[in-house]
Design an enzyme around this catalytic site. Sequence first.
Site, PDB file in Angstrom:
ATOM      1  N   GLY A  15       0.835  -1.208   0.000  1.00  7.83           N
ATOM      2  CA  GLY A  15       0.000   0.000   0.000  1.00  7.83           C
ATOM      3  C   GLY A  15       0.862   1.247   0.000  1.00  7.83           C
ATOM      4  O   GLY A  15       1.327   1.694   1.049  1.00  7.83           O
ATOM      5  N   ASN A  53       2.276  -2.429  -4.427  1.00  7.34           N
ATOM      6  CA  ASN A  53       1.040  -1.643  -4.502  1.00  7.34           C
ATOM      7  C   ASN A  53       0.167  -2.259  -5.581  1.00  7.34           C
ATOM      8  O   ASN A  53       0.673  -2.761  -6.586  1.00  7.34           O
ATOM      9  CB  ASN A  53       1.370  -0.187  -4.847  1.00  7.34           C
ATOM     10  CG  ASN A  53       0.179   0.712  -4.618  1.00  7.34           C
ATOM     11  OD1 ASN A  53      -0.270   0.885  -3.496  1.00  7.34           O
ATOM     12  ND2 ASN A  53      -0.355   1.265  -5.691  1.00  7.34           N
ATOM     13  N   ARG A  54      -1.162  -2.227  -5.348  1.00 13.60           N
ATOM     14  CA  ARG A  54      -2.098  -2.801  -6.326  1.00 13.60           C
ATOM     15  C   ARG A  54      -1.824  -2.241  -7.721  1.00 13.60           C
ATOM     16  O   ARG A  54      -1.746  -2.965  -8.695  1.00 13.60           O
ATOM     17  CB  ARG A  54      -3.525  -2.502  -5.864  1.00 13.60           C
ATOM     18  CG  ARG A  54      -4.592  -3.039  -6.767  1.00 13.60           C
ATOM     19  CD  ARG A  54      -5.949  -2.738  -6.190  1.00 13.60           C
ATOM     20  NE  ARG A  54      -6.144  -1.300  -5.954  1.00 13.60           N
ATOM     21  CZ  ARG A  54      -7.258  -0.763  -5.478  1.00 13.60           C
ATOM     22  NH1 ARG A  54      -8.264  -1.529  -5.158  1.00 13.60           N
ATOM     23  NH2 ARG A  54      -7.359   0.538  -5.291  1.00 13.60           N
ATOM     24  N   SER A  77       0.810   6.686  14.793  1.00 15.57           N
ATOM     25  CA  SER A  77       0.333   8.056  14.926  1.00 15.57           C
ATOM     26  C   SER A  77       1.417   9.059  14.582  1.00 15.57           C
ATOM     27  O   SER A  77       2.593   8.822  14.831  1.00 15.57           O
ATOM     28  CB  SER A  77      -0.131   8.319  16.360  1.00 15.57           C
ATOM     29  OG  SER A  77      -0.496   9.676  16.461  1.00 15.57           O
ATOM     30  N   GLY A  78       0.987  10.156  14.019  1.00 15.50           N
ATOM     31  CA  GLY A  78       1.937  11.224  13.722  1.00 15.50           C
ATOM     32  C   GLY A  78       1.781  11.737  12.308  1.00 15.50           C
ATOM     33  O   GLY A  78       2.550  12.592  11.868  1.00 15.50           O
ATOM     34  N   LYS A 117      -4.713   3.311  20.158  1.00 15.02           N
ATOM     35  CA  LYS A 117      -4.610   4.331  19.103  1.00 15.02           C
ATOM     36  C   LYS A 117      -5.934   5.094  18.974  1.00 15.02           C
ATOM     37  O   LYS A 117      -5.950   6.314  18.792  1.00 15.02           O
ATOM     38  CB  LYS A 117      -4.228   3.670  17.775  1.00 15.02           C
ATOM     39  CG  LYS A 117      -4.308   4.584  16.551  1.00 15.02           C
ATOM     40  CD  LYS A 117      -3.348   5.769  16.679  1.00 15.02           C
ATOM     41  CE  LYS A 117      -3.194   6.638  15.464  1.00 15.02           C
ATOM     42  NZ  LYS A 117      -4.271   6.947  14.620  1.00 15.02           N
ATOM     43  N   GLU A 154      -7.129  13.407  21.180  1.00 16.09           N
ATOM     44  CA  GLU A 154      -6.714  14.437  20.208  1.00 16.09           C
ATOM     45  C   GLU A 154      -7.915  15.328  19.833  1.00 16.09           C
ATOM     46  O   GLU A 154      -7.781  16.559  19.769  1.00 16.09           O
ATOM     47  CB  GLU A 154      -6.151  13.713  18.985  1.00 16.09           C
ATOM     48  CG  GLU A 154      -5.751  14.592  17.834  1.00 16.09           C
ATOM     49  CD  GLU A 154      -5.313  13.730  16.630  1.00 16.09           C
ATOM     50  OE1 GLU A 154      -4.586  12.738  16.815  1.00 16.09           O
ATOM     51  OE2 GLU A 154      -5.734  14.054  15.507  1.00 16.09           O
ATOM     52  N   MET A 189       1.158   7.564   3.463  1.00 14.05           N
ATOM     53  CA  MET A 189       1.599   6.948   4.727  1.00 14.05           C
ATOM     54  C   MET A 189       2.511   5.754   4.454  1.00 14.05           C
ATOM     55  O   MET A 189       3.540   5.581   5.106  1.00 14.05           O
ATOM     56  CB  MET A 189       0.389   6.498   5.564  1.00 14.05           C
ATOM     57  CG  MET A 189      -0.360   7.597   6.251  1.00 14.05           C
ATOM     58  SD  MET A 189       0.604   8.461   7.501  1.00 14.05           S
ATOM     59  CE  MET A 189       0.552   7.308   8.868  1.00 14.05           C
ATOM     60  N   HIS A 198     -38.970   0.301  38.604  1.00 17.26           N
ATOM     61  CA  HIS A 198     -37.598  -0.164  38.355  1.00 17.26           C
ATOM     62  C   HIS A 198     -36.829  -0.415  39.653  1.00 17.26           C
ATOM     63  O   HIS A 198     -35.687  -0.842  39.602  1.00 17.26           O
ATOM     64  CB  HIS A 198     -36.857   0.844  37.469  1.00 17.26           C
ATOM     65  CG  HIS A 198     -37.386   0.893  36.073  1.00 17.26           C
ATOM     66  ND1 HIS A 198     -37.397  -0.210  35.240  1.00 17.26           N
ATOM     67  CD2 HIS A 198     -37.958   1.894  35.358  1.00 17.26           C
ATOM     68  CE1 HIS A 198     -37.932   0.126  34.078  1.00 17.26           C
ATOM     69  NE2 HIS A 198     -38.288   1.398  34.121  1.00 17.26           N
ATOM     70  N   ARG A 235     -37.821   6.628  38.153  1.00 16.39           N
ATOM     71  CA  ARG A 235     -37.855   5.332  37.457  1.00 16.39           C
ATOM     72  C   ARG A 235     -38.772   4.356  38.177  1.00 16.39           C
ATOM     73  O   ARG A 235     -39.496   3.575  37.568  1.00 16.39           O
ATOM     74  CB  ARG A 235     -36.441   4.764  37.329  1.00 16.39           C
ATOM     75  CG  ARG A 235     -35.523   5.597  36.434  1.00 16.39           C
ATOM     76  CD  ARG A 235     -34.141   4.986  36.321  1.00 16.39           C
ATOM     77  NE  ARG A 235     -34.155   3.744  35.583  1.00 16.39           N
ATOM     78  CZ  ARG A 235     -33.694   2.587  36.038  1.00 16.39           C
ATOM     79  NH1 ARG A 235     -33.169   2.515  37.242  1.00 16.39           N
ATOM     80  NH2 ARG A 235     -33.754   1.505  35.292  1.00 16.39           N
ATOM     81  N   HIS A 237      -6.127   7.510  21.769  1.00 17.10           N
ATOM     82  CA  HIS A 237      -5.238   8.623  21.417  1.00 17.10           C
ATOM     83  C   HIS A 237      -5.990   9.623  20.536  1.00 17.10           C
ATOM     84  O   HIS A 237      -5.955  10.832  20.770  1.00 17.10           O
ATOM     85  CB  HIS A 237      -3.995   8.083  20.703  1.00 17.10           C
ATOM     86  CG  HIS A 237      -3.217   9.125  19.955  1.00 17.10           C
ATOM     87  ND1 HIS A 237      -3.625   9.621  18.724  1.00 17.10           N
ATOM     88  CD2 HIS A 237      -2.092   9.786  20.260  1.00 17.10           C
ATOM     89  CE1 HIS A 237      -2.777  10.536  18.322  1.00 17.10           C
ATOM     90  NE2 HIS A 237      -1.832  10.666  19.227  1.00 17.10           N
ATOM     91  N   ASN A 238      -6.686   9.117  19.545  1.00 19.78           N
ATOM     92  CA  ASN A 238      -7.403  10.012  18.623  1.00 19.78           C
ATOM     93  C   ASN A 238      -8.563  10.711  19.317  1.00 19.78           C
ATOM     94  O   ASN A 238      -8.820  11.884  19.049  1.00 19.78           O
ATOM     95  CB  ASN A 238      -7.912   9.238  17.411  1.00 19.78           C
ATOM     96  CG  ASN A 238      -6.796   8.884  16.442  1.00 19.78           C
ATOM     97  OD1 ASN A 238      -5.658   8.733  16.850  1.00 19.78           O
ATOM     98  ND2 ASN A 238      -7.112   8.746  15.181  1.00 19.78           N
TER      99      ASN A 238
END
Length: 500
Positions: free
Chosen positions: A12, A35-36, A132-133, A204, A211, A16, A473, A467, A207-208
């Site tokens: 790929g 790569n394809r 990440s980065g 990850k 962010e 990136m 409940h 409730r 992390h996002n």
Amino acid sequence: MSNTQSEIGLIGLAVMGQNLALNIADHGFRISVYNRTTSKTDAFVAANPNTPGGLVGCASLESFVQSLKRPRKMIILVQAGWATDKVIESLVPLLDKDDIVIDGGNARWDDTIRREKELRELGLRFIGSGVSGGEEGARFGPSLMPGGEAAAYEELRPVWEAIAAKVDPATGKPLEGAEPGKPVTGGVACTAFIGPNGAGHYVKMIHNGIEYGDMQMICEAYALMQGLLDLSATEMGEIFADWNKGSLDSFLIEITADILKQKDPVTGQPLVDIILDTAGQKGTGKWTSVNALDMGVPAPTISEAVFARCLSAIKEERVAASKVLKGPSKSFSGDKAAIVEAIRDALYCSKICSYAQGFQLMREAQKEYDWKLNFGEIARIWRGGCIIRAAFLQKITEAFERDADLANLLLDPYFKQSVEVAQENWRKVVGLAAEYGIAAPTFSSALSYYDSYRTARLPQNLLQGQRDYFGAHTYERTDQPRGKFYHIDWPDPKRPQLEA
Ligand code: 2AM
């Protein structure tokens, strides 16, 4: 034959993929690339003839697989989701026992759990690694969050530790200055084995989510300085540059200072004033929020950051509403410098709450998926390479070193003290935002989180009454042990009450 084989391969070659391949080759590892669309492979290899490790372009998946040393290690960097599954499907028949497939894309952690299981059942190994980065990180040092089988990671470790961002062990500051062919040397690598199956991709995702929170909080600080204090973009740029010298020292604050000072090449105006106010998103913040709701973990500040982007996206509706709906129209006259300082404190306190929520999510996920996460280490590998890199993360590492079982970041002595001294300013800013009609969703949500978390008795006693009233409940009693449930026949006001 074997001495000409590649250490590792990569599938790929979008930006990136190209950058990660060049980073790997810069560290002396020979890398095969596929790569394809073969023309992209050819162009990439032709454009980079003299890397220290060497790039080997492969026109077919078969020749790609055959070019790798065993156990073969191959990184997939294609679109997350369906494309990743397709690539894995075509690879599997070509692989041998113990070969290692590494997904470096932004996969959902539950997809990674599924893929790891499927490949394990076929005698193959699967690593899902958060990377990440962005493009720059991939090229010169990302933060890497690998999850999967520990023994498989051991095979990958030399490459991952070599290519990851590096920080100075004494100060925790990122070591910068890498150039093509000349990576930085020394320092501590921003990578560590996170845990089994989907743990790396889960971390990850968090992390996002964090962010998203960080970015929105910075935007609220900007909105308040603009709306309350009428500061220019350049003045605010100077303020952010100044904040970057203190406890808020971070990549996002640093680039915010640069962005605010940037002039539009067309008009000469501050570029930020020209940029349209509708935010895009790719989904990881949403996944974090959905996951928080699924697990029942309060992460309101991160979710508010996602909703803030959604609200920004309905621009036409907002423009129409702005002509109809009224808010306060007074202008602020007070000590501007004091308010700038208060906004800084509000940002810092809100940030602490947002990170506290992110770590609470990881704590719950490790129970859900039977992982054992090292939170201090996670904060450590976020110190360099990634978008949320910040001096602040060193404080989080220290907090978990003091107490690995810390129930909430807010309870750590350093963070407790930080909020204690800054909260008066934080409350002032949230109050001013309400008074002057300036939206500050993450600042105010974080403050509500703080106030709820520190409240021994919340009003949900009344909610339980509601409730029980309409749905039987049941409720627990303060004067009885937990786990005993009660119900009463509530008087129905619509039915006439019998006299006793
Ligand atoms: P391409 O250059 O042939 O389009 C990001 O889109 C990367 O993922 C590109 O390298 C792209 O290859 C690759 N990609 C997307 N879908 C793919 C698929 N189904 N199989 C293989 N590679 C794919």
